[in-house]
Scaffold this active site. Sequence first.
Site, PDB file in Angstrom:
ATOM      1  CB  SER A 115      -0.875   0.037   1.261  1.00  0.00           C
ATOM      2  OG  SER A 115      -1.605  -1.149   1.400  1.00  0.00           O
ATOM      3  CE  LYS A 145      -4.657  -1.109   2.023  1.00  0.00           C
ATOM      4  NZ  LYS A 145      -5.303  -2.140   2.847  1.00  0.00           N
ATOM      5  CE  LYS A 183       1.866   2.159   4.680  1.00  0.00           C
ATOM      6  NZ  LYS A 183       1.268   1.154   3.830  1.00  0.00           N
TER       7      LYS A 183
HETATM    8  P1  NAD Z   1       5.632  -6.222   7.491  1.00  0.00           P
HETATM    9  O1  NAD Z   1       6.387  -5.095   8.093  1.00  0.00           O
HETATM   10  O2  NAD Z   1       5.154  -7.337   8.348  1.00  0.00           O
HETATM   11  O3  NAD Z   1       6.480  -6.866   6.284  1.00  0.00           O
HETATM   12  C1  NAD Z   1       7.221  -6.123   5.371  1.00  0.00           C
HETATM   13  C2  NAD Z   1       8.309  -6.998   4.806  1.00  0.00           C
HETATM   14  O4  NAD Z   1       9.012  -6.223   3.820  1.00  0.00           O
HETATM   15  C3  NAD Z   1       9.365  -7.431   5.844  1.00  0.00           C
HETATM   16  O5  NAD Z   1       9.429  -8.831   5.883  1.00  0.00           O
HETATM   17  C4  NAD Z   1      10.663  -6.820   5.333  1.00  0.00           C
HETATM   18  O6  NAD Z   1      11.772  -7.668   5.449  1.00  0.00           O
HETATM   19  C5  NAD Z   1      10.357  -6.616   3.857  1.00  0.00           C
HETATM   20  N1  NAD Z   1      11.226  -5.588   3.301  1.00  0.00           N
HETATM   21  C6  NAD Z   1      11.317  -4.275   3.628  1.00  0.00           C
HETATM   22  N2  NAD Z   1      12.307  -3.692   2.927  1.00  0.00           N
HETATM   23  C7  NAD Z   1      12.847  -4.649   2.143  1.00  0.00           C
HETATM   24  C8  NAD Z   1      13.918  -4.676   1.215  1.00  0.00           C
HETATM   25  N3  NAD Z   1      14.635  -3.579   0.945  1.00  0.00           N
HETATM   26  N4  NAD Z   1      14.210  -5.840   0.602  1.00  0.00           N
HETATM   27  C9  NAD Z   1      13.507  -6.964   0.872  1.00  0.00           C
HETATM   28  N5  NAD Z   1      12.487  -7.013   1.760  1.00  0.00           N
HETATM   29  C10 NAD Z   1      12.168  -5.857   2.383  1.00  0.00           C
HETATM   30  O7  NAD Z   1       4.398  -5.518   6.739  1.00  0.00           O
HETATM   31  P2  NAD Z   1       2.982  -6.177   6.347  1.00  0.00           P
HETATM   32  O8  NAD Z   1       2.042  -6.029   7.491  1.00  0.00           O
HETATM   33  O9  NAD Z   1       3.191  -7.499   5.709  1.00  0.00           O
HETATM   34  O10 NAD Z   1       2.496  -5.104   5.251  1.00  0.00           O
HETATM   35  C11 NAD Z   1       3.036  -5.071   3.924  1.00  0.00           C
HETATM   36  C12 NAD Z   1       2.189  -4.105   3.086  1.00  0.00           C
HETATM   37  O11 NAD Z   1       0.848  -4.584   3.033  1.00  0.00           O
HETATM   38  C13 NAD Z   1       2.128  -2.681   3.650  1.00  0.00           C
HETATM   39  O12 NAD Z   1       2.124  -1.759   2.605  1.00  0.00           O
HETATM   40  C14 NAD Z   1       0.803  -2.676   4.386  1.00  0.00           C
HETATM   41  O13 NAD Z   1       0.270  -1.361   4.489  1.00  0.00           O
HETATM   42  C15 NAD Z   1      -0.036  -3.585   3.511  1.00  0.00           C
HETATM   43  N6  NAD Z   1      -1.148  -4.270   4.181  1.00  0.00           N
HETATM   44  C16 NAD Z   1      -0.973  -4.873   5.393  1.00  0.00           C
HETATM   45  C17 NAD Z   1      -2.043  -5.512   6.007  1.00  0.00           C
HETATM   46  C18 NAD Z   1      -1.912  -6.161   7.374  1.00  0.00           C
HETATM   47  O14 NAD Z   1      -2.954  -6.487   7.971  1.00  0.00           O
HETATM   48  N7  NAD Z   1      -0.730  -6.362   7.904  1.00  0.00           N
HETATM   49  C19 NAD Z   1      -3.300  -5.540   5.367  1.00  0.00           C
HETATM   50  C20 NAD Z   1      -3.433  -4.976   4.119  1.00  0.00           C
HETATM   51  C21 NAD Z   1      -2.349  -4.333   3.526  1.00  0.00           C
END
Ligand code: NAD
Length: 304
Positions: free
Chosen positions: A107, A182, A250
Amino acid sequence: MSNLADSSHPARPAVAWIGLGIMGSPMSENLIKAGYSVTGFTLEQDKLDRLAAAGGTAATSIAEAVKDADVIVTMVPASPHVEAIAYGPDGILENAKSGALLVDMSSITPQTSVDLAKAAKDKGIRVLDAPVSGGEAGAVEAVLSIMVGGEQADFDAAKPLLDALGKTIVLCGPHGSGQTVKAANQLIVAVNIQACAEAVVFLEKSGVDLKAALDVLNGGLAGSTVLTRKKDNFLNRDFKPGFRIDLHHKDMGIVTDAARNVGAALPVGAVVAQLVASLRTQGDGGLDHSALLRAVERLSGAQL
Ligand code: NAD
């Protein structure tokens, strides 16, 4: 899908997955269960081990993960992370095959998606923005809503893969449109959680049985997916994420900024954005967004 086919498994494109967090891990595992070969890269070793245990392949860099991929899926926190993994000599655009399809499910701001699509086109890489809604449970159960921006042909090519991740999958318009939808989703969710949190404090202070109240409320017009998914968080004060306040902060920034750009007023959204921001400054940024309840409790005199 023929233009995305993997020669060793003609029915399924080879997939690279970047970002194996709360969402990316279960989503990539659903692709593996559906028969896709998935090579992943993320920053935490334990998440790479988890991918390998699920039948995927752990890569040691983005370049290694994407070099043979037909489809590259990215699921990282925010715009700066997408830019970091996409651009530069070690990034996706320099190392992916020409003709690959990049599906960014993070997102991020609509403008970042538009810019990425433009930069990728110069390298012969097609892009979809495809953020999701449904939370960790939706990711695990493969019932996410997926809001897509980009070209119809690329959407059609990605659809079978997206079907393994979600239930409601809609092309919303050109590049960036998925992110705009979104952003609206996050506005609705935040305001809904805030209303539920205010109701919880009001009900408890009034001496009503909270569980009974939430059950009956959820059967009427006040019911919502938010209430269904977050009821137990409210009842048990369990704020383990889920979706972190930091990420919703964010997203409230994205929606308030995007709304300002098009001249749309979000009076209630702006107030809730402030409440989310205030939770962060009080040290609650790592908690689930249902912790908006803590903000209402503090405003109502609770010592937390
Ligand atoms: P998270 O922080 O759990 O996971 C993010 C992952 O990205 C981590 O494993 C990290 O290692 C990886 N990452 C970051 N920088 C990196 C890089 N340079 N190289 C490789 N890997 C890298 O986050 P999340 O909760 O999984 O959310 C991910 C996205 O999905 C976000 O944009 C969030 O807004 C969206 N989202 C999350 C949810 C939720 O319920 N958690 C629901 C809908 C949407």
